[in-house]
Enzyme design. Structure first.
Site, PDB file in Angstrom:
ATOM      1  N   LYS A 122       5.610  10.775 -21.855  1.00 31.45           N
ATOM      2  CA  LYS A 122       6.723  11.372 -22.601  1.00 31.45           C
ATOM      3  C   LYS A 122       6.190  12.051 -23.866  1.00 31.45           C
ATOM      4  O   LYS A 122       5.031  11.836 -24.238  1.00 31.45           O
ATOM      5  CB  LYS A 122       7.730  10.273 -22.961  1.00 31.45           C
ATOM      6  N   TYR A 161      -1.653  22.235 -54.602  1.00 36.09           N
ATOM      7  CA  TYR A 161      -0.309  22.031 -55.144  1.00 36.09           C
ATOM      8  C   TYR A 161      -0.245  20.829 -56.075  1.00 36.09           C
ATOM      9  O   TYR A 161      -0.781  19.763 -55.772  1.00 36.09           O
ATOM     10  CB  TYR A 161       0.686  21.797 -54.004  1.00 36.09           C
TER      11      TYR A 161
HETATM   12  C1  LIG Z   1       7.049   4.610 -24.494  1.00 38.54           C
HETATM   13  C2  LIG Z   1       7.279   3.510 -23.529  1.00 38.54           C
HETATM   14  C3  LIG Z   1       6.188   2.835 -22.965  1.00 38.54           C
HETATM   15  C4  LIG Z   1       4.761   3.032 -23.430  1.00 38.54           C
HETATM   16  O1  LIG Z   1       4.587   2.321 -24.644  1.00 38.54           O
HETATM   17  P1  LIG Z   1       3.186   2.254 -25.444  1.00 38.54           P
HETATM   18  O2  LIG Z   1       3.467   1.333 -26.564  1.00 38.54           O
HETATM   19  O3  LIG Z   1       2.901   3.645 -25.906  1.00 38.54           O
HETATM   20  O4  LIG Z   1       2.157   1.757 -24.500  1.00 38.54           O
HETATM   21  C5  LIG Z   1       6.460   1.900 -21.972  1.00 38.54           C
HETATM   22  N1  LIG Z   1       7.729   1.637 -21.587  1.00 38.54           N
HETATM   23  C6  LIG Z   1       8.798   2.255 -22.140  1.00 38.54           C
HETATM   24  C7  LIG Z   1      10.162   1.906 -21.681  1.00 38.54           C
HETATM   25  C8  LIG Z   1       8.611   3.183 -23.131  1.00 38.54           C
HETATM   26  O5  LIG Z   1       9.662   3.775 -23.705  1.00 38.54           O
END
Ligand SMILES: *Cc1c(COP(=O)(O)O)cnc(C)c1O
Length: 348
Positions: A39, A247
């Site tokens: 994602k 800045y």
């Molecule tokens: C994002 C997510 C993961 C992965 O989590 P990490 O901490 O990045 O390993 C797994 N399961 C769900 C439901 C998630 O939303």
């Protein structure tokens, strides 16, 4: 048509390191299958390029949040699950079969049933109070008759191995075993995978650790860095004793010195939190960030490196766990904030 020149800042990506990290997690997860959370555009690295490489080494479960993210992966024809399930406006694309939904609410389940949707996953909330149906709803038959592939739950405190939450959630999830027609059960993210065999069930869903993030000390020394941040010197300049840089004049030269201005900034995900404390490398010489990080520019102290000139490339210190400690920005935010204009270059 005029060719667009290469960007003056880039993300070098190591495909071998990515695959090494997936294999390390696959070994940790024992007999359970190992998926990949891709994602947020593969945590900022590029979902298509990440998924392509992980599929080639055997990954068969990919997780995104939205249908737009699933559509971006569709040309690869991989098994993708959409974590946020289906709204009414998602139904056309969901029924097209490019991915399966992870259904999270009684409303989503009703919508999927009514449309005659096929195989799906379901998320059950075992104590995080974020997303998913309640275990009691499962017990009351909410999932009966669904073509259920995987029953998921998600840990709230997996990166705190001592937290009592973990065992409570594991036990609540485990008690659903045999209570549904799910072919598989899945609980663990990256950190959950390190909690040991009782947390693995049939499938683990790591994200962060694939990309070189270390959610807990169990990963120390086991992962490789996947992303390296590089930028080109735009100007080398002299700064007199007592003059300031950047800045709000947050750095004052103690003596006459040289400064290199590089072509990167917080708009690329190199946050203002690195002001006066980040580092970069030119060959084997270290340079310090001086003054405030700007939107598109960063100043580096270059006094000891006379050979560093306009057009040279420097490598920023961006090893995820260390950069997170230095900046106090979470490893997840550092990765997912990597800017769109960085040119992403994979070695393999
Ligand atoms: C994002 C997510 C993961 C992965 O989590 P990490 O901490 O990045 O390993 C797994 N399961 C769900 C439901 C998630 O939303």
């Amino acid at each position: 048509m005029i060719d667009i020149p290469p960007a003056p800042h880039r993300l070098r990506l190591d495909g071998e390191a990515l695959c090494h990290n997936w294999r390390a997690l696959d070994r940790m997860s024992g007999t359970a299958a190992t998926g990949a959370a891709v994602k947020a555009d593969g945590y900022g690295l590029g979902a298509v390029e990440v998924a392509r490489r992980l599929a080639a080494v055997g990954c068969r479960d990919f997780f995104v949040s939205t249908w737009a993210e699933a559509a971006a992966l569709a040309p690869l024809c991989l098994p993708v699950a959409v974590l946020h399930g289906v709204r009414e406006e998602d139904m056309d694309i969901a029924l097209s079969g490019i991915a399966k939904p992870v259904l999270n609410t009684a409303g989503q389940i009703a919508r999927w049933r009514q449309a005659g949707g096929g195989v799906c996953d379901v998320m059950v909330d075992t104590g995080m109070n974020r997303l998913g149906v309640a275990p009691e709803e499962v017990g009351a038959g909410l999932l009966d008759g669904l073509a259920l592939d995987t029953l998921h739950s998600h840990l709230a405190c997996a990166d705190e191995p001592e937290s009592a939450h973990n065992e409570r959630q594991r036990a609540a999830f485990s008690s659903l075993r045999g209570r549904t027609t799910a072919r598989r059960m899945s609980l663990a993210n990256s950190a959950g995978t390190a909690l040991g065999e009782p947390y693995h069930f049939d499938l683990v869903r790591p994200g962060l650790a694939l990309y070189g993030g270390e959610p807990c000390s169990a990963f120390a020394g086991r992962l490789r860095q996947v992303a390296a941040l590089e930028a080109q010197v735009l100007q080398r300049r002299r700064v007199g004793a007592g003059e300031t840089v950047g800045y709000n004049a947050k750095w004052t030269a103690p003596a006459g010195t040289a400064v290199a201005i590089i072509n990167i900034g917080y708009a690329d995900g190199y946050f203002r939190a690195f002001s006066n404390c980040g580092h970069a490398w030119f060959r084997d010489a270290q340079l310090q960030v001086v003054g405030r990080v700007s939107m598109d520019l960063v100043a580096l102290s270059a006094a000891t490196i006379p050979s560093l000139q306009e057009g040279d490339w420097v490598v920023l210190d961006f090893e995820i766990p260390i950069a997170s400690r230095v900046s106090r920005i979470s490893q997840y935010e550092l990765l997912t904030s990597l800017g769109a204009r960085l040119q992403r270059r994979w070695n393999i």
